[in-house]
Design a protein around this motif. Structure first.
Motif, PDB file in Angstrom:
ATOM      1  N   UNK A   1       0.786  -1.120  -0.064  1.00 53.59           N
ATOM      2  CA  UNK A   1      -0.081   0.005   0.010  1.00 53.59           C
ATOM      3  C   UNK A   1       0.783   1.245   0.069  1.00 53.59           C
ATOM      4  N   UNK A   2       2.107   1.141  -0.406  1.00 58.27           N
ATOM      5  CA  UNK A   2       2.984   2.282  -0.025  1.00 58.27           C
ATOM      6  C   UNK A   2       2.742   3.114  -1.346  1.00 58.27           C
ATOM      7  N   UNK A   3       2.620   2.377  -2.342  1.00 64.90           N
ATOM      8  CA  UNK A   3       2.360   3.292  -3.856  1.00 64.90           C
ATOM      9  C   UNK A   3       1.330   2.608  -4.578  1.00 64.90           C
ATOM     10  N   UNK A   4       0.462   3.128  -5.373  1.00 64.51           N
ATOM     11  CA  UNK A   4      -0.603   2.379  -6.091  1.00 64.51           C
ATOM     12  C   UNK A   4      -0.507   2.181  -7.444  1.00 64.51           C
ATOM     13  N   UNK A   5      -0.763   1.186  -8.215  1.00 63.24           N
ATOM     14  CA  UNK A   5      -0.760   0.905  -9.295  1.00 63.24           C
ATOM     15  C   UNK A   5       0.868   1.119  -9.946  1.00 63.24           C
ATOM     16  N   UNK A   6       1.782   0.854  -8.967  1.00 61.96           N
ATOM     17  CA  UNK A   6       3.143   0.870  -9.432  1.00 61.96           C
ATOM     18  C   UNK A   6       3.453   2.054  -9.890  1.00 61.96           C
TER      19      UNK A   6
ATOM     20  N   UNK B   1       4.717   5.648  -8.673  1.00 60.62           N
ATOM     21  CA  UNK B   1       5.276   6.459  -7.592  1.00 60.62           C
ATOM     22  C   UNK B   1       4.741   7.904  -7.798  1.00 60.62           C
ATOM     23  N   UNK B   2       4.423   8.515  -9.001  1.00 62.37           N
ATOM     24  CA  UNK B   2       4.246   9.994  -9.420  1.00 62.37           C
ATOM     25  C   UNK B   2       2.621  10.260  -9.104  1.00 62.37           C
ATOM     26  N   UNK B   3       2.050   9.194  -9.050  1.00 60.36           N
ATOM     27  CA  UNK B   3       0.644   9.667  -9.102  1.00 60.36           C
ATOM     28  C   UNK B   3      -0.054  10.084  -7.803  1.00 60.36           C
ATOM     29  N   UNK B   4       0.692  10.106  -6.733  1.00 63.45           N
ATOM     30  CA  UNK B   4       0.290  10.715  -5.291  1.00 63.45           C
ATOM     31  C   UNK B   4      -0.596   9.906  -4.763  1.00 63.45           C
ATOM     32  N   UNK B   5      -0.789   8.312  -5.212  1.00 59.04           N
ATOM     33  CA  UNK B   5      -1.454   7.666  -4.525  1.00 59.04           C
ATOM     34  C   UNK B   5      -0.842   6.496  -3.623  1.00 59.04           C
ATOM     35  N   UNK B   6      -1.162   6.090  -2.520  1.00 59.47           N
ATOM     36  CA  UNK B   6      -0.374   5.087  -1.609  1.00 59.47           C
ATOM     37  C   UNK B   6       0.301   6.156  -0.516  1.00 59.47           C
ATOM     38  N   UNK B   7       0.536   5.226   0.636  1.00 60.82           N
ATOM     39  CA  UNK B   7       1.026   6.276   1.779  1.00 60.82           C
ATOM     40  C   UNK B   7       2.424   6.925   1.319  1.00 60.82           C
ATOM     41  N   UNK B   8       3.634   6.233   0.825  1.00 63.37           N
ATOM     42  CA  UNK B   8       4.705   6.925   0.636  1.00 63.37           C
ATOM     43  C   UNK B   8       4.705   7.837  -0.415  1.00 63.37           C
ATOM     44  N   UNK B   9       3.973   7.786  -1.605  1.00 64.96           N
ATOM     45  CA  UNK B   9       3.687   8.838  -2.567  1.00 64.96           C
ATOM     46  C   UNK B   9       3.158   9.921  -1.860  1.00 64.96           C
ATOM     47  N   UNK B  10       2.073   9.716  -1.180  1.00 67.10           N
ATOM     48  CA  UNK B  10       1.411  10.827  -0.509  1.00 67.10           C
ATOM     49  C   UNK B  10       2.411  11.600   0.336  1.00 67.10           C
ATOM     50  N   UNK B  11       3.137  10.966   1.224  1.00 71.04           N
ATOM     51  CA  UNK B  11       4.004  11.477   2.181  1.00 71.04           C
ATOM     52  C   UNK B  11       5.031  12.398   1.255  1.00 71.04           C
ATOM     53  N   UNK B  12       5.581  11.780   0.189  1.00 68.93           N
ATOM     54  CA  UNK B  12       6.862  12.390  -0.638  1.00 68.93           C
ATOM     55  C   UNK B  12       6.338  13.576  -1.230  1.00 68.93           C
TER      56      UNK B  12
ATOM     57  N   UNK C   1      11.674  10.020  11.582  1.00 66.58           N
ATOM     58  CA  UNK C   1      10.615   8.996  11.102  1.00 66.58           C
ATOM     59  C   UNK C   1       9.352   9.517  10.824  1.00 66.58           C
ATOM     60  N   UNK C   2       8.762   8.939   9.610  1.00 62.57           N
ATOM     61  CA  UNK C   2       7.481   9.491   9.200  1.00 62.57           C
ATOM     62  C   UNK C   2       6.899   8.310   9.223  1.00 62.57           C
ATOM     63  N   UNK C   3       7.130   6.867   9.741  1.00 65.85           N
ATOM     64  CA  UNK C   3       6.163   6.067   9.990  1.00 65.85           C
ATOM     65  C   UNK C   3       6.683   5.012  11.137  1.00 65.85           C
ATOM     66  N   UNK C   4       5.847   4.702  12.034  1.00 68.24           N
ATOM     67  CA  UNK C   4       6.283   3.561  13.132  1.00 68.24           C
ATOM     68  C   UNK C   4       5.889   2.488  12.506  1.00 68.24           C
ATOM     69  N   UNK C   5       6.751   1.250  12.415  1.00 69.38           N
ATOM     70  CA  UNK C   5       6.102   0.349  11.941  1.00 69.38           C
ATOM     71  C   UNK C   5       6.589  -1.007  12.716  1.00 69.38           C
ATOM     72  N   UNK C   6       6.174  -2.071  12.674  1.00 69.36           N
ATOM     73  CA  UNK C   6       6.229  -3.236  13.235  1.00 69.36           C
ATOM     74  C   UNK C   6       6.400  -4.441  11.937  1.00 69.36           C
ATOM     75  N   UNK C   7       7.115  -5.411  12.471  1.00 65.35           N
ATOM     76  CA  UNK C   7       7.247  -6.496  11.392  1.00 65.35           C
ATOM     77  C   UNK C   7       6.262  -7.521  11.585  1.00 65.35           C
ATOM     78  N   UNK C   8       5.963  -8.220  10.801  1.00 63.75           N
ATOM     79  CA  UNK C   8       4.866  -9.231  10.906  1.00 63.75           C
ATOM     80  C   UNK C   8       5.208 -10.786  10.056  1.00 63.75           C
TER      81      UNK C   8
ATOM     82  N   UNK D   1      -3.207  11.329   9.412  1.00 65.44           N
ATOM     83  CA  UNK D   1      -4.262  11.343   8.227  1.00 65.44           C
ATOM     84  C   UNK D   1      -3.879  10.689   6.970  1.00 65.44           C
ATOM     85  N   UNK D   2      -2.678  10.563   6.625  1.00 61.20           N
ATOM     86  CA  UNK D   2      -2.475   9.848   5.636  1.00 61.20           C
ATOM     87  C   UNK D   2      -2.229   8.271   5.845  1.00 61.20           C
ATOM     88  N   UNK D   3      -1.895   8.037   7.164  1.00 68.18           N
ATOM     89  CA  UNK D   3      -1.706   6.707   7.504  1.00 68.18           C
ATOM     90  C   UNK D   3      -2.945   6.189   7.679  1.00 68.18           C
ATOM     91  N   UNK D   4      -4.031   6.926   8.138  1.00 64.48           N
ATOM     92  CA  UNK D   4      -5.483   6.178   8.271  1.00 64.48           C
ATOM     93  C   UNK D   4      -6.057   6.070   6.902  1.00 64.48           C
TER      94      UNK D   4
END
Length: 293
Positions: A69-74, A76-87, A141-148, A277-280
């Motif tokens: 869910x970090x980027x959408x549709x592969x 990055x430049x479309x602004x969709x997905x968490x990391x694209x939006x953060x960038x 840090x822009x995101x607190x993460x856990x491993x699963x 808000x972007x994380x949510x």
């Protein structure tokens, strides 16, 4: 070097006073401690004051493929997905419009390897660590993460309720990641884990039964089980080691003059609620995932 010109003794106080007056008039008086330590001023962190890879542009890097869910549709430049939006949110804080952001493909491991970078910052689920700080700079840090842990539903790893249950199963993860570090340092399995160049290869190995389970960050685990390998399940998530949250940070060249500005931008986005808000919006809720101890 030319020798200093001598000044008649009686004129020293007058010369000193004149020099001080000129300095203060020019705004060169004593500076706040932060600026004296080399921290950029607010004006130098604006778009016109940044020394970027390409003048007038902000060059942002990530790997290919760019996973959900970090980027959408592969893309990055479309602004969709968490990391694209953060960038784009960071770019906006720095004074850059969407059209001023240029994306560049950089493999995951190369982003934080030693050597001069071809980007202003990289965003690619790179966890901040002291070891990596030896070669690159990080923003805050822009995101607190856990491993699963993700396993096929019929795998012997699927019923694990604790770390001890995972020690005798076949585990895999992407090379160079904190996911692989968790296998080595937290699980400490009886057999060496399988290391894959890409997450796609790890997922294929899981699907084909070459490993019993893979370790990925939790949002990726949600996406794998919800959209890619639907007959897999999330077994559980790991606790933060030492009580300190693992965080993803933006990667910059070692000693980059942009680091304080980018860090200030990330901090501002956290403080004003933008990151939350972007994380949510883009990332799944982890409340119901059991913790593996």
């Amino acid at each position: 070097m030319h020798p200093a010109r001598s000044v008649p003794r009686g004129t020293v106080p007058a010369v000193t006073a004149a020099l001080l007056a000129v300095a203060f008039a020019a705004g060169c008086g004593p500076q706040p401690e932060e600026e004296a330590a080399g921290r950029p001023s607010a004006s130098s962190c604006a778009a016109g004051g940044l020394d970027t890879e390409v003048s007038g542009k902000l060059t942002v890097a990530t790997d290919e493929p760019a996973y959900e869910p970090w980027f959408e549709d592969g893309r990055p430049a479309n602004g969709r997905g968490f990391e694209s939006a953060v960038a784009y949110a960071v770019a906006k804080r720095l004074g850059y419009d969407e059209g001023d952001v240029a994306w560049r493909t950089v493999p995951f491991n190369k982003a934080f390897a030693p050597g001069e970078k071809t980007f202003d910052f990289d965003i690619n689920q790179v966890s901040i660590s002291d070891e990596r700080r030896k070669a690159v700079d990080f923003s805050s840090g822009y995101y607190d993460v856990r491993q699963a842990v993700v396993a096929m539903k019929d795998s012997r790893a699927a019923g694990a309720t604790g770390i001890a249950d995972l020690r005798r199963v076949r585990l895999g993860a992407q090379v160079g990641t904190t996911s692989l570090d968790h296998i080595d340092d937290v699980v400490r399995p009886t057999r060496a884990p399988a290391a894959y160049a890409k997450n796609d290869q790890a997922k294929s190995a899981l699907r084909n039964g070459q490993v019993d389970a893979v370790v990925v960050d939790l949002p990726t685990a949600f996406y794998i089980t919800g959209a890619e390998v639907t007959d897999a399940r999330i077994v559980g998530q790991f606790e933060n080691r030492g009580g300190t949250p693992e965080q993803f940070g933006l990667v910059l060249d070692k000693g980059s003059a942009l680091t304080p500005c980018v860090t200030d931008a990330v901090d501002a986005l956290r403080e004003d609620g933008t990151l939350a808000a972007l994380e949510k919006r883009w990332l799944s809720d982890a409340v119901d995932v059991p913790v593996l101890r």
